[in-house]
Design an enzyme around this catalytic site. Structure first.
Site, PDB file in Angstrom:
ATOM      1  N   HIS A 142     -29.724   5.538  -9.083  1.00  0.00           N
ATOM      2  CA  HIS A 142     -29.723   5.116 -10.489  1.00  0.00           C
ATOM      3  C   HIS A 142     -28.385   5.471 -11.120  1.00  0.00           C
ATOM      4  O   HIS A 142     -27.879   6.568 -10.943  1.00  0.00           O
ATOM      5  CB  HIS A 142     -30.846   5.832 -11.251  1.00  0.00           C
ATOM      6  CG  HIS A 142     -30.893   5.453 -12.703  1.00  0.00           C
ATOM      7  ND1 HIS A 142     -31.576   4.344 -13.150  1.00  0.00           N
ATOM      8  CD2 HIS A 142     -30.315   6.003 -13.789  1.00  0.00           C
ATOM      9  CE1 HIS A 142     -31.429   4.243 -14.457  1.00  0.00           C
ATOM     10  NE2 HIS A 142     -30.669   5.239 -14.870  1.00  0.00           N
ATOM     11  N   ASP A 196     -42.551   4.806 -21.789  1.00  0.00           N
ATOM     12  CA  ASP A 196     -41.108   4.868 -22.033  1.00  0.00           C
ATOM     13  C   ASP A 196     -40.656   3.669 -22.853  1.00  0.00           C
ATOM     14  O   ASP A 196     -39.803   3.800 -23.736  1.00  0.00           O
ATOM     15  CB  ASP A 196     -40.338   4.946 -20.708  1.00  0.00           C
ATOM     16  CG  ASP A 196     -38.840   4.869 -20.962  1.00  0.00           C
ATOM     17  OD1 ASP A 196     -38.317   5.747 -21.674  1.00  0.00           O
ATOM     18  OD2 ASP A 196     -38.195   3.909 -20.498  1.00  0.00           O
ATOM     19  N   ARG A 217     -37.080   5.135 -30.450  1.00  0.00           N
ATOM     20  CA  ARG A 217     -35.866   5.978 -30.481  1.00  0.00           C
ATOM     21  C   ARG A 217     -34.664   5.148 -30.904  1.00  0.00           C
ATOM     22  O   ARG A 217     -33.803   5.615 -31.653  1.00  0.00           O
ATOM     23  CB  ARG A 217     -35.609   6.571 -29.086  1.00  0.00           C
ATOM     24  CG  ARG A 217     -36.559   7.694 -28.732  1.00  0.00           C
ATOM     25  CD  ARG A 217     -36.464   8.009 -27.240  1.00  0.00           C
ATOM     26  NE  ARG A 217     -35.121   8.396 -26.844  1.00  0.00           N
ATOM     27  CZ  ARG A 217     -34.607   8.197 -25.619  1.00  0.00           C
ATOM     28  NH1 ARG A 217     -35.333   7.626 -24.674  1.00  0.00           N
ATOM     29  NH2 ARG A 217     -33.383   8.566 -25.348  1.00  0.00           N
ATOM     30  N   SER A 230     -36.848   9.637 -19.866  1.00  0.00           N
ATOM     31  CA  SER A 230     -36.879   8.177 -19.860  1.00  0.00           C
ATOM     32  C   SER A 230     -36.413   7.648 -18.491  1.00  0.00           C
ATOM     33  O   SER A 230     -37.082   6.822 -17.854  1.00  0.00           O
ATOM     34  CB  SER A 230     -35.976   7.670 -20.991  1.00  0.00           C
ATOM     35  OG  SER A 230     -35.736   6.306 -20.872  1.00  0.00           O
ATOM     36  N   LYS A 282     -39.155   6.331 -14.924  1.00  0.00           N
ATOM     37  CA  LYS A 282     -39.116   5.032 -14.244  1.00  0.00           C
ATOM     38  C   LYS A 282     -38.866   5.218 -12.742  1.00  0.00           C
ATOM     39  O   LYS A 282     -39.411   4.496 -11.912  1.00  0.00           O
ATOM     40  CB  LYS A 282     -38.045   4.140 -14.882  1.00  0.00           C
ATOM     41  CG  LYS A 282     -38.488   3.657 -16.267  1.00  0.00           C
ATOM     42  CD  LYS A 282     -37.405   2.943 -17.032  1.00  0.00           C
ATOM     43  CE  LYS A 282     -36.396   3.863 -17.627  1.00  0.00           C
ATOM     44  NZ  LYS A 282     -35.669   3.434 -18.795  1.00  0.00           N
TER      45      LYS A 282
HETATM   46  N1  URA Z   1     -31.318   4.912 -19.920  1.00  0.00           N
HETATM   47  C1  URA Z   1     -32.675   4.998 -20.013  1.00  0.00           C
HETATM   48  O1  URA Z   1     -33.398   4.420 -19.210  1.00  0.00           O
HETATM   49  N2  URA Z   1     -33.195   5.744 -21.006  1.00  0.00           N
HETATM   50  C2  URA Z   1     -32.444   6.427 -21.910  1.00  0.00           C
HETATM   51  O2  URA Z   1     -32.990   7.108 -22.771  1.00  0.00           O
HETATM   52  C3  URA Z   1     -31.043   6.313 -21.803  1.00  0.00           C
HETATM   53  C4  URA Z   1     -30.496   5.549 -20.793  1.00  0.00           C
END
Ligand code: URA
Length: 438
Positions: A85, A164, A171, A186, A190
């Site tokens: 990621h 999320d 947010r 967050s 995932k």
């Molecule tokens: N990428 C994400 O998936 N979430 C965040 O809060 C910031 C960057």
């Protein structure tokens, strides 16, 4: 238990129990806790922070809020599923090259990727530059392709960590995005839901990244590694430089062409270096190599033998893409106008503000101003002069690829303003700053 008590406890600096966090997440996913209480809760976390234990519970609760993928039954017994990621950057086409190289070495890569966000590009948008290629796969297709080809990149399913999605959207409009526990949970929710046993994180740091300082990037990397360890996953993070665009290409078609060139062993040096560093970490976590040296040798062989490029072609074909465009990337659609940005005087490049280049690409049509805007895959920027390079007056610092003259001129002006030139030599920027592991 009720939402107000949980908000008040966090507001006053208390540590929430696992039951309280799970209750809250369950409540807002099922519509029992309204948006205004979720937003207030996010603000208390923004100000009071969370312990590693709280952040881990939040991550796991969000991961468990939707589908959770178990991919082991599609793979030979004992296979370690390694995900990768990036926290997002400019010119970041790393997944395209790393995925094919790692898969060519025998480690299956099954990933869900996202689209561009603000000034940062997204893997799915880049791959959609290849005519026919689709990120929309059924679960059966995903599993079959992972088993048969060892490389799949799909769009995120709508039910991957829905908690999320809700929290992120709130947010975004309540000034609570830049909170370490909220960012870390967050991202990691995932990754956990997508079923990885091990995760390599590319935490970008600099002007074109979410974390602009090394201290901030280090704190984020350490937190995500700690969450992984608590959740029983191995996580390694590389903190990498994102002051200037990565490689030379920024823009969807241009980046696909650069990723293909890299799979032929002809990529720009900084990009090749980052790709190798991340791919090595993946092979080590996946136990495909016993040492750094062995991993590098396998990856170099995969590129030199043509297997990495062949893997990329197989992957493109399996998802409906045109293999001719991989064999002949110059045949991908081209922007009608190219304009050079000339160096105003002799000197050395001291800086090139990545975010400005990313925003110039968005303005050209290569990214979105609004969530559902269509994008023009052809447009973007080829950076010729990077930090440390010597330039002569009039040399093209970069070449803008535009849909029309006016858009091209505006991008040239913006990018010229993003360059800092000085008369004394300047050293090139490092690519990898630090490695963070448990
Ligand atoms: N990428 C994400 O998936 N979430 C965040 O809060 C910031 C960057």
């Amino acid at each position: 238990m009720n939402a107000v008590d949980i908000i008040v406890k966090k507001r006053d600096g208390g540590e929430l129990t696992a039951e309280e966090i799970t209750f809250f997440v369950h409540g807002f996913v099922h519509g029992d806790i309204p948006d205004y209480q979720v937003a207030a809760w996010a603000m208390t976390i923004y100000f009071q922070g969370m312990t590693d234990a709280e952040t881990t519970t939040l991550t796991q609760a969000m991961a468990a809020s939707g589908d959770q993928f178990g991919l082991h039954d599609s793979l030979p017994p004992g296979t370690i599923i390694v995900d990768k990621h990036s926290s997002g950057g400019v010119g970041d086409k790393t997944t395209l090259a790393v995925g094919a190289m790692v898969a060519a070495c025998g480690l299956p890569v099954g990933k869900m990727s996202g689209r561009g966000l603000s000034f940062t590009g997204g893997t799915i948008d880049k791959l959609e530059s290849i005519p026919g290629w689709s990120p929309n796969l059924s679960e059966a297709h995903f599993r079959r392709q992972l088993r048969d080809i060892g490389l799949v990149i799909a769009g995120q399913t709508s039910n991957l960590a829905p908690a999320d999605k809700t929290l992120y959207a709130l947010r975004d409009v309540t000034g609570t995005v830049p909170s370490l526990p909220l960012i870390a949970s967050s991202i990691m929710s995932k990754k956990l839901a997508a079923g990885a046993d091990a995760i390599v994180l590319d935490v970008k740091c600099g002007h074109g990244a979410f974390m602009e300082t090394l201290d901030g990037a280090r704190a984020l990397a350490r937190l995500m590694v700690a969450i992984g360890a608590r959740a029983g996953r191995q996580v390694v993070a590389l903190i990498t430089q994102m002051e200037q665009p990565l490689g030379r290409a920024v823009g969807n078609v241009l980046e696909v062409q650069e990723a293909i060139a890299t799979l032929r062993g002809e990529g720009p040096p900084d990009f090749q270096l980052l790709v190798m560093a991340l791919a090595v970490e993946m092979l080590l976590l996946g136990k495909q190599a016993h040492s750094h040296h062995e991993a590098e040798a396998q990856l170099s062989r995969a590129v030199q033998s043509g297997e990495a490029l062949a893997k990329f072609t197989q992957f493109v074909v399996a998802q409906g893409g045109d293999p001719h465009k991989v064999e002949h990337p110059d045949a991908l659609p081209r922007a009608p106008i190219t304009l050079a940005a000339p160096a105003p005087h002799d000197g050395y490049v001291e800086s090139l503000l990545a975010r400005e280049v990313g925003l110039a690409c968005v303005d050209l049509g290569g990214g979105r101003h609004k969530k559902d805007d269509p994008i023009d895959h052809r447009v973007g920027v080829m950076v010729n002069a990077k930090v440390g390079d010597a330039v002569k007056q009039g040399d093209p610092l970069c070449v803008v690829h535009a849909a029309d003259e006016a858009a091209g001129q505006a991008a040239v002006a913006r990018i010229l303003a993003a360059y800092g030139l000085r008369t004394d030599p300047t050293p090139p920027l490092p690519m990898v700053y630090e490695r963070v592991a448990a």
